[in-house]
Write a protein that holds these residues in place. Sequence first.
Motif, short mmCIF file in Angstrom:
data_model
loop_
_atom_site.label_atom_id
_atom_site.label_comp_id
_atom_site.label_asym_id
_atom_site.label_seq_id
_atom_site.Cartn_x
_atom_site.Cartn_y
_atom_site.Cartn_z
N LEU A 181 42.19 34.69 32.04
CA LEU A 181 42.82 35.63 32.97
C LEU A 181 42.02 35.80 34.25
O LEU A 181 42.38 36.60 35.10
CB LEU A 181 43.01 36.98 32.30
CG LEU A 181 43.96 37.01 31.10
CD1 LEU A 181 43.95 38.37 30.45
CD2 LEU A 181 45.37 36.63 31.54
N GLY A 182 40.91 35.07 34.37
CA GLY A 182 40.10 35.15 35.58
C GLY A 182 38.93 36.08 35.50
O GLY A 182 38.24 36.31 36.51
N ILE A 183 38.67 36.65 34.31
CA ILE A 183 37.50 37.52 34.11
C ILE A 183 36.31 36.63 33.77
O ILE A 183 36.43 35.72 32.94
CB ILE A 183 37.76 38.52 32.97
CG1 ILE A 183 39.04 39.33 33.22
CG2 ILE A 183 36.57 39.45 32.78
CD1 ILE A 183 39.52 40.11 32.01
N ALA A 184 35.17 36.88 34.36
CA ALA A 184 33.96 36.15 33.96
C ALA A 184 33.62 36.53 32.52
O ALA A 184 33.75 37.69 32.12
CB ALA A 184 32.80 36.51 34.88
N GLY A 185 33.19 35.54 31.73
CA GLY A 185 32.89 35.80 30.34
C GLY A 185 31.44 35.50 30.00
O GLY A 185 30.82 34.62 30.59
#
Length: 204
Positions: A181-185
Amino acid sequence: MVEGRTRAVIFDVGNVLYDWNLRQFFQKLVPTHELELFLRDVVTLDWHNQHDAGRPFAETSAELIAQWPRFESAIAAFGPRFSDTVTGLLPGMGEIVSTLHARGVPLYAITNFSDEFWPPFRAREAAIFDLFEDVVVSGTERLVKPDPAIYRLALDRFGLAPHEAIFVDDREDNVRAAEALGIAGHHFHGAEPLHAELERRGLL
């Protein structure tokens, strides 16, 4: 500063902030010679995950006791004493949370956690969770990680664009879902690598 757009941290709770240890809890309630069977076949993760999805403990425990009546007392203790299965902050994580808060970094959490079990645990650990802006609890929302819907709900509630946050979880599938979803992990393997990653992003 690398990737300086990251301005907030979203944590998982169990096995990231806190040590979740069923063995240490049930070894006091189940005979030693039956403990391995109990942990493997009775109080399984599949059974517990029903609570994270929103099923009431009264229902799940009644079903399990019907299957395993000799373990009735141990099963019945799980719900009312769930906070006792969470033994404390993992090494270094209290310091990371406190330092981030002191630096003005907004803190959030997305946790797979029972709606029934969360309030007493939250109250017990108020010294930490009072530092958080908000926590999304799967059992309350009836959405569980890694369902993309729980991340979308969290971003909307937290007022964050995906690129503004880094999400920290001990399960790789949960991290990958956030990244999709485009969140840094960040796949959690202890406080030291996490500290290095947050430092790299200019948050510590």
